[in-house]
Design an enzyme around this catalytic site. Structure first.
Site, short mmCIF file in Angstrom:
data_model
loop_
_atom_site.label_atom_id
_atom_site.label_comp_id
_atom_site.label_asym_id
_atom_site.label_seq_id
_atom_site.Cartn_x
_atom_site.Cartn_y
_atom_site.Cartn_z
N GLU A 435 -6.39 3.42 -1.45
CA GLU A 435 -5.58 4.79 -0.95
C GLU A 435 -4.32 4.66 -1.12
OE1 GLU A 435 -7.61 7.63 -1.21
OE2 GLU A 435 -5.81 8.62 -1.05
C1 LIG Z 1 -13.00 -2.91 -2.40
C2 LIG Z 1 -12.10 -1.83 -2.98
C3 LIG Z 1 -12.23 -0.47 -3.37
C4 LIG Z 1 -11.62 0.46 -3.90
N1 LIG Z 1 -11.80 1.67 -3.93
C5 LIG Z 1 -11.44 2.42 -5.11
C6 LIG Z 1 -12.11 3.56 -5.49
O1 LIG Z 1 -13.00 4.21 -4.87
N2 LIG Z 1 -11.21 4.32 -6.49
C7 LIG Z 1 -10.18 4.06 -7.24
O2 LIG Z 1 -9.65 4.39 -8.15
N3 LIG Z 1 -9.68 2.77 -6.78
C8 LIG Z 1 -10.39 2.01 -5.87
N4 LIG Z 1 -9.66 0.68 -5.32
C9 LIG Z 1 -8.41 0.51 -5.93
C10 LIG Z 1 -7.14 0.50 -4.97
O3 LIG Z 1 -6.92 1.78 -4.73
C11 LIG Z 1 -5.98 -0.53 -5.81
O4 LIG Z 1 -6.58 -1.72 -5.64
C12 LIG Z 1 -4.63 -0.26 -4.75
O5 LIG Z 1 -4.12 1.17 -5.34
C13 LIG Z 1 -3.62 -1.10 -5.40
O6 LIG Z 1 -3.87 -1.18 -6.97
P1 LIG Z 1 -3.82 -2.59 -7.57
O7 LIG Z 1 -4.85 -3.14 -6.99
O8 LIG Z 1 -3.76 -2.34 -9.09
O9 LIG Z 1 -2.43 -3.21 -7.14
P2 LIG Z 1 -0.71 -3.17 -7.71
O10 LIG Z 1 -0.65 -1.73 -8.08
O11 LIG Z 1 -0.73 -4.11 -8.93
O12 LIG Z 1 0.05 -3.43 -6.67
C14 LIG Z 1 0.19 -4.89 -6.08
C15 LIG Z 1 1.12 -4.86 -4.89
O13 LIG Z 1 2.25 -4.55 -5.27
C16 LIG Z 1 2.79 -3.31 -4.64
N5 LIG Z 1 3.57 -2.41 -5.25
C17 LIG Z 1 3.06 -1.94 -6.38
N6 LIG Z 1 4.16 -1.18 -6.89
C18 LIG Z 1 5.03 -1.15 -6.04
C19 LIG Z 1 6.41 -0.47 -6.00
N7 LIG Z 1 7.02 0.22 -6.63
N8 LIG Z 1 7.32 -0.78 -5.02
C20 LIG Z 1 6.91 -1.87 -3.83
N9 LIG Z 1 5.67 -2.32 -3.91
C21 LIG Z 1 4.81 -1.93 -5.05
C22 LIG Z 1 1.65 -2.84 -3.84
O14 LIG Z 1 1.82 -2.28 -2.48
C23 LIG Z 1 0.73 -3.80 -3.72
O15 LIG Z 1 0.93 -4.78 -2.46
C24 LIG Z 1 -10.33 -0.05 -4.53
C25 LIG Z 1 -9.93 -1.41 -4.41
C26 LIG Z 1 -11.03 -2.36 -3.91
C27 LIG Z 1 -10.47 -3.78 -3.55
#
Ligand SMILES: Cc1cc2nc3c(=O)[nH]c(=O)nc-3n(C[C@H](O)[C@H](O)[C@H](O)COP(=O)(O)OP(=O)(O)OC[C@H]3O[C@@H](n4cnc5c(N)ncnc54)[C@H](O)[C@@H]3O)c2cc1C
Length: 592
Positions: A435
């Site tokens: 989220e």
């Molecule tokens: C158990 C689980 C359940 C989930 N449930 C759902 C679901 O129901 N539906 C769904 O759609 N998704 C779901 N997700 C996905 C989750 O919402 C994403 O993992 C999350 O939004 C982060 O995206 P990412 O993993 O691609 O990380 P990335 O976007 O690659 O980010 C990696 C890191 O970089 C940081 N970051 C990224 N951009 C910036 C920026 N511009 N400035 C500073 N920091 C930045 C982030 O804070 C993070 O720490 C789930 C994930 C898990 C593990």
């Protein structure tokens, strides 16, 4: 194994002594008298403690399994879900037009904490359904609402939210899933979504996926994203689930916690979908539910701290180790209980003062959401939008930290699985990530929310605290113990905001390097404000001759702890913020 008893008395104190819910001029709040909310919270507590909590470890150990395309939930989940449905809990705050009970969000936020504390992985199945329900309710056509909402209110059909793809989570503009228009007005959805919570399971007759995808030829990036309803089974004319849609679960993710919840890779292979809301306005549709969804995750973080603290407290009273340095307190036993030791007290007080303060903060946030929705109060909407990243980021970061403190009280027994304490830590961890990861919450707070509406919501926040302090400074004890520290912390928050305004215009890194500290600084000020409000309420109850003196005096003692021991963190955060971007950005990436 851990147990869970719902904190009904504490919730009643916040609802009635602090927020004075039934006296508020918000439609539906007149129903929230003490007897009514007590009955609801007690019932929720029984179901949570007796049925869901015993299944928490079962879900953790068994997990979900994918066999021949079918996802099976852990033993007992299906029966528990039936009980949850039969009790009418799924539609507590849903629209009566579609079979809901129409109760305020304030009340469902309180019951949400109770249910999540007992079994967070289980509660995510109805939780995600509620998110999908809200999106269809806000943006669906009449036909879509009639087709999907009644079944989703009862959770006969559950829901999911599909945003994330393998190469994009935060930056959804990179999304590749496509939606091709068909002659009959539907779309063919093709692509892969990952990490989809409650993506599939054996507890409902249909799963209604909300999927973000791009219509070919639309605008580039995030502006070209639309939202679609993609049911697992296409709905027949008589509203029964019909043919299987072209979508499948590719895999269930192995993960650190919430093992009882099916986190699925979802493959859409030309699946039939229906546009929800306007084309290319998918992100806007998502944004309308963001405050609720993020507060919901904040409450999940708090809920794990709640249950972890409850068990750590029981353990600290029971486990005998060492003697009190000021003299034996258990002369008949071989040693004194852990709770005599100051360092154990420090940990328990950290947990207690966070949990109770955070609960008040979360419920205040829910009240503001009700005001915004039910009373169309623009100021409340502005305030809760400003605080949403704080509610999400601060409550989940601190909630997680508190589960670690609770684990520590068990020593090695907290680390091994037998006592169940590590599950709270493992389950809480995801709340900091999904989220919107917490770093991105901080970015949202400083980059967007702080200056939104010309800074009016931020000014309204400071004004509310200022007038509260002014109105409650006559009592010398309240002034020195609560109002003065709150005033100081609020000033530090303003100082940080001014620094961002002055420096951030010249170089955005000056603001963003301090954004995480700002989110925590803001969180502490909010909890300080909550403790000051709780202290005023407790004093008033004592002055009115309340029967349970101990309860109210304990509130004052706990609040004093927060002000004396937790609030000083604000000074550290403001010092870090005003040190600017240089210490953070000085090192060349190649030199890390
Ligand atoms: C158990 C689980 C359940 C989930 N449930 C759902 C679901 O129901 N539906 C769904 O759609 N998704 C779901 N997700 C996905 C989750 O919402 C994403 O993992 C999350 O939004 C982060 O995206 P990412 O993993 O691609 O990380 P990335 O976007 O690659 O980010 C990696 C890191 O970089 C940081 N970051 C990224 N951009 C910036 C920026 N511009 N400035 C500073 N920091 C930045 C982030 O804070 C993070 O720490 C789930 C994930 C898990 C593990």
């Amino acid at each position: 194994m851990p147990t869970f008893t719902a904190p009904v008395k504490d919730m009643q104190f916040i609802l009635h002594d602090v927020l004075k819910a039934s006296e508020q001029d918000v439609p539906g709040y007149d129903e929230l008298d003490r007897d009514f909310t007590s009955a609801i919270l007690e019932e929720a507590g029984k179901l949570a403690g007796d049925v869901f909590a015993p299944l928490n470890a079962v879900g953790d150990q068994e997990g979900v399994r994918l066999e021949n395309g079918v996802v099976y939930t852990p033993k007992g989940f299906k029966e528990a879900f039936d009980q949850f449905r039969e009790g009418g809990w799924t539609g507590l705050d849903c629209d009566p037009e579609y079979g809901g009970q129409g109760l305020p969000y304030l009340l469902s936020t309180a019951t949400g904490e109770i249910f999540s504390a007992s079994n967070m992985a289980f509660m995510m199945y109805p939780g995600l359904t509620h998110g999908a329900y809200s999106a269809i309710h806000a943006h669906g056509s009449d036909e879509q609402k009639q087709t999907f909402l009644p079944k989703m209110v009862t959770c006969e059909w559950t829901g999911t939210m599909n945003l994330t793809e393998p190469h994009c989570g935060t930056d959804l503009g990179l999304m590749r899933t496509k939606a091709e228009p068909q002659d009959d007005g539907s779309y063919k959805i093709t692509g892969q979504k990952i990490f989809i919570s409650a993506g599939d399971h054996d507890m409902s007759d249909n799963v209604i996926h909300l999927v973000l995808a791009k219509i070919p030829g639309g605008p580039d990036g995030i502006k070209g994203v639309s939202l679609f309803i993609v049911p697992k089974f296409i709905v027949n004319d008589d509203n029964t689930p019909g043919a299987r849609n072209s979508l499948s679960v590719g895999k269930i993710e192995e993960k650190m916690g919430i093992h009882g919840n099916a986190t699925c890779v979802m493959n859409y292979d030309g699946a039939t979908g229906y546009l929800l809301g306007e084309a290319h306005k998918g992100m806007r549709a998502m944004f309308t539910m963001m405050n609720e969804a993020r507060l919901g995750v904040g409450m999940q973080g708090l809920s794990q701290a709640t249950v972890a603290y409850e068990n750590a407290l029981a353990y600290a009273k029971d486990r005998l180790q060492g003697r009190a340095v000021t003299g034996t307190e258990n002369p008949d036993g071989p040693a004194d209980p852990l709770i005599v030791h100051p360092d154990i007290r420090r940990s328990l007080m950290d947990q207690k003062s966070f949990v109770e303060g955070a609960r008040a903060f979360g419920l205040w946030g829910a009240e503001l959401i009700d005001r915004a929705h039910r009373s169309k109060d623009a100021e409340a909407e502005g305030l809760v939008s400003l605080m949403t990243p704080v509610l999400k980021g601060f409550l989940t970061d601190q909630g997680f930290d508190m589960t670690v403190l609770a684990q520590q009280i068990y020593g090695g027994h907290g680390y091994i699985e037998e006592w169940g304490m590590s599950q709270f830590t493992r389950d809480a961890r995801i709340t900091m990530i999904y989220e919107g990861a917490n770093g991105v919450q901080a970015l949202d707070l400083v980059g967007r929310k702080l200056a939104s509406g010309g800074g009016k919501p931020a000014m309204a926040f400071f004004e509310e605290i200022k007038s509260f302090i002014k109105a409650n400074s006559d009592d010398e004890e309240l002034k020195t113990q609560f109002m003065d520290p709150l005033k100081q912390a609020s000033k530090q928050l303003q100082e940080a905001a001014m620094f961002f305004m002055a420096q951030g215009m010249k170089n955005p890194n000056e603001a963003l390097a301090g954004s995480y500290d700002f989110m925590h600084l803001f969180g502490h000020v909010c909890l300080g404000y909550m403790w000051a409000r709780m202290a005023v309420a407790a004093k008033a109850a004592l002055a009115a001759g309340a029967e349970d003196k101990d309860f109210y005096e304990t509130k004052l003692v706990t609040g004093r702890y927060y002000m004396a021991r937790r609030l000083p963190a604000c000074a550290m955060h403001v010092a870090r913020i005003t040190s600017g971007a240089d210490p953070v950005m000085a090192l060349d990436a190649a030199n890390f």
